[in-house]
Scaffold this motif. Structure first.
Motif, PDB file in Angstrom:
ATOM      1  N   ALA A   1      96.668  56.648 -37.730  1.00 37.13           N
ATOM      2  CA  ALA A   1      96.831  56.683 -36.275  1.00 37.13           C
ATOM      3  C   ALA A   1      98.240  56.246 -35.896  1.00 37.13           C
ATOM      4  O   ALA A   1      98.888  55.517 -36.645  1.00 37.13           O
ATOM      5  CB  ALA A   1      95.806  55.761 -35.624  1.00 37.13           C
ATOM      6  N   PRO A   2      98.715  56.676 -34.732  1.00 41.65           N
ATOM      7  CA  PRO A   2     100.037  56.222 -34.279  1.00 41.65           C
ATOM      8  C   PRO A   2     100.092  54.693 -34.230  1.00 41.65           C
ATOM      9  O   PRO A   2      99.140  54.046 -33.798  1.00 41.65           O
ATOM     10  CB  PRO A   2     100.149  56.815 -32.869  1.00 41.65           C
ATOM     11  CG  PRO A   2      99.240  58.000 -32.897  1.00 41.65           C
ATOM     12  CD  PRO A   2      98.109  57.609 -33.799  1.00 41.65           C
ATOM     13  N   GLY A   3     101.197  54.133 -34.716  1.00 41.59           N
ATOM     14  CA  GLY A   3     101.350  52.681 -34.735  1.00 41.59           C
ATOM     15  C   GLY A   3     100.858  52.048 -36.016  1.00 41.59           C
ATOM     16  O   GLY A   3     100.829  50.828 -36.150  1.00 41.59           O
ATOM     17  N   SER A   4     100.441  52.880 -36.979  1.00 39.64           N
ATOM     18  CA  SER A   4     100.001  52.353 -38.263  1.00 39.64           C
ATOM     19  C   SER A   4     100.561  53.227 -39.378  1.00 39.64           C
ATOM     20  O   SER A   4     100.991  54.346 -39.150  1.00 39.64           O
ATOM     21  CB  SER A   4      98.468  52.284 -38.340  1.00 39.64           C
ATOM     22  OG  SER A   4      97.912  53.569 -38.234  1.00 39.64           O
ATOM     23  N   SER A   5     100.569  52.680 -40.582  1.00 37.63           N
ATOM     24  CA  SER A   5     101.069  53.428 -41.732  1.00 37.63           C
ATOM     25  C   SER A   5     100.165  53.166 -42.929  1.00 37.63           C
ATOM     26  O   SER A   5      99.427  52.187 -42.971  1.00 37.63           O
ATOM     27  CB  SER A   5     102.515  53.035 -42.048  1.00 37.63           C
ATOM     28  OG  SER A   5     102.572  51.698 -42.495  1.00 37.63           O
ATOM     29  N   TRP A   6     100.234  54.045 -43.924  1.00 32.74           N
ATOM     30  CA  TRP A   6      99.397  53.961 -45.122  1.00 32.74           C
ATOM     31  C   TRP A   6      99.938  52.893 -46.060  1.00 32.74           C
ATOM     32  O   TRP A   6     101.112  52.870 -46.396  1.00 32.74           O
ATOM     33  CB  TRP A   6      99.339  55.302 -45.826  1.00 32.74           C
ATOM     34  CG  TRP A   6      98.449  55.284 -47.027  1.00 32.74           C
ATOM     35  CD1 TRP A   6      98.838  55.326 -48.324  1.00 32.74           C
ATOM     36  CD2 TRP A   6      97.018  55.205 -47.045  1.00 32.74           C
ATOM     37  NE1 TRP A   6      97.743  55.288 -49.146  1.00 32.74           N
ATOM     38  CE2 TRP A   6      96.616  55.211 -48.389  1.00 32.74           C
ATOM     39  CE3 TRP A   6      96.049  55.128 -46.047  1.00 32.74           C
ATOM     40  CZ2 TRP A   6      95.276  55.138 -48.761  1.00 32.74           C
ATOM     41  CZ3 TRP A   6      94.720  55.063 -46.429  1.00 32.74           C
ATOM     42  CH2 TRP A   6      94.347  55.072 -47.756  1.00 32.74           C
TER      43      TRP A   6
ATOM     44  N   CYS B   1      94.988  52.198 -43.832  1.00 34.64           N
ATOM     45  CA  CYS B   1      96.017  52.203 -42.794  1.00 34.64           C
ATOM     46  C   CYS B   1      96.177  50.780 -42.270  1.00 34.64           C
ATOM     47  O   CYS B   1      95.201  50.086 -42.028  1.00 34.64           O
ATOM     48  CB  CYS B   1      95.610  53.125 -41.641  1.00 34.64           C
ATOM     49  SG  CYS B   1      95.560  54.867 -42.108  1.00 34.64           S
ATOM     50  N   THR B   2      97.437  50.363 -42.106  1.00 34.58           N
ATOM     51  CA  THR B   2      97.718  49.025 -41.581  1.00 34.58           C
ATOM     52  C   THR B   2      98.619  49.148 -40.377  1.00 34.58           C
ATOM     53  O   THR B   2      99.432  50.063 -40.263  1.00 34.58           O
ATOM     54  CB  THR B   2      98.407  48.128 -42.647  1.00 34.58           C
ATOM     55  OG1 THR B   2      99.582  48.775 -43.100  1.00 34.58           O
ATOM     56  CG2 THR B   2      97.476  47.880 -43.811  1.00 34.58           C
ATOM     57  N   GLU B   3      98.500  48.207 -39.454  1.00 31.48           N
ATOM     58  CA  GLU B   3      99.284  48.222 -38.225  1.00 31.48           C
ATOM     59  C   GLU B   3     100.749  47.926 -38.534  1.00 31.48           C
ATOM     60  O   GLU B   3     101.074  47.049 -39.333  1.00 31.48           O
ATOM     61  CB  GLU B   3      98.743  47.160 -37.264  1.00 31.48           C
ATOM     62  CG  GLU B   3      99.426  47.141 -35.933  1.00 31.48           C
ATOM     63  CD  GLU B   3      98.850  46.082 -35.000  1.00 31.48           C
ATOM     64  OE1 GLU B   3      99.422  45.917 -33.927  1.00 31.48           O
ATOM     65  OE2 GLU B   3      97.842  45.456 -35.358  1.00 31.48           O
ATOM     66  N   ILE B   4     101.648  48.690 -37.891  1.00 31.12           N
ATOM     67  CA  ILE B   4     103.078  48.455 -38.022  1.00 31.12           C
ATOM     68  C   ILE B   4     103.448  47.352 -37.058  1.00 31.12           C
ATOM     69  O   ILE B   4     103.204  47.449 -35.851  1.00 31.12           O
ATOM     70  CB  ILE B   4     103.886  49.729 -37.708  1.00 31.12           C
ATOM     71  CG1 ILE B   4     103.541  50.836 -38.705  1.00 31.12           C
ATOM     72  CG2 ILE B   4     105.379  49.434 -37.744  1.00 31.12           C
ATOM     73  CD1 ILE B   4     104.159  52.177 -38.368  1.00 31.12           C
ATOM     74  N   ILE B   5     104.026  46.271 -37.574  1.00 29.98           N
ATOM     75  CA  ILE B   5     104.403  45.128 -36.751  1.00 29.98           C
ATOM     76  C   ILE B   5     105.905  45.162 -36.521  1.00 29.98           C
ATOM     77  O   ILE B   5     106.687  45.107 -37.468  1.00 29.98           O
ATOM     78  CB  ILE B   5     103.992  43.796 -37.420  1.00 29.98           C
ATOM     79  CG1 ILE B   5     102.484  43.783 -37.640  1.00 29.98           C
ATOM     80  CG2 ILE B   5     104.442  42.624 -36.581  1.00 29.98           C
ATOM     81  CD1 ILE B   5     101.990  42.612 -38.451  1.00 29.98           C
ATOM     82  N   ASN B   6     106.303  45.285 -35.261  1.00 30.48           N
ATOM     83  CA  ASN B   6     107.724  45.268 -34.894  1.00 30.48           C
ATOM     84  C   ASN B   6     108.078  43.852 -34.455  1.00 30.48           C
ATOM     85  O   ASN B   6     107.415  43.266 -33.620  1.00 30.48           O
ATOM     86  CB  ASN B   6     108.005  46.234 -33.738  1.00 30.48           C
ATOM     87  CG  ASN B   6     107.776  47.664 -34.151  1.00 30.48           C
ATOM     88  OD1 ASN B   6     107.990  48.023 -35.306  1.00 30.48           O
ATOM     89  ND2 ASN B   6     107.340  48.491 -33.225  1.00 30.48           N
ATOM     90  N   SER B   7     109.160  43.299 -35.044  1.00 25.69           N
ATOM     91  CA  SER B   7     109.536  41.946 -34.644  1.00 25.69           C
ATOM     92  C   SER B   7     110.822  41.915 -33.879  1.00 25.69           C
ATOM     93  O   SER B   7     111.521  42.825 -33.713  1.00 25.69           O
ATOM     94  CB  SER B   7     109.676  41.034 -35.837  1.00 25.69           C
ATOM     95  OG  SER B   7     110.166  41.653 -36.976  1.00 25.69           O
TER      96      SER B   7
END
Length: 50
Positions: free
Chosen positions: A32-37, A44-50
């Motif tokens: 899903a958008p906002g996650s990557s394999w 799939c894991t959530e992409i965390i932007n810091s």
């Protein structure tokens, strides 16, 4: 008795067909958008932007 035997035979055939399909090549996983394999966790894991 015959119905039970037919059902057991049908389930046995389905299981052997499923096992025979394990030799396919790898496919791309889409998330899903906002996650990557994540190959380590195989999910799939959530992409965390810091």
């Amino acid at each position: 008795m015959i119905r039970t035997l037919i059902c057991a035979l049908a389930f046995g055939c389905c299981a052997s067909v499923a096992l025979a399909c394990s030799g396919h090549s790898k496919q791309t996983q889409s998330c899903a958008p906002g996650s990557s394999w994540d190959t380590e966790s195989q999910s799939c894991t959530e992409i965390i932007n810091s």
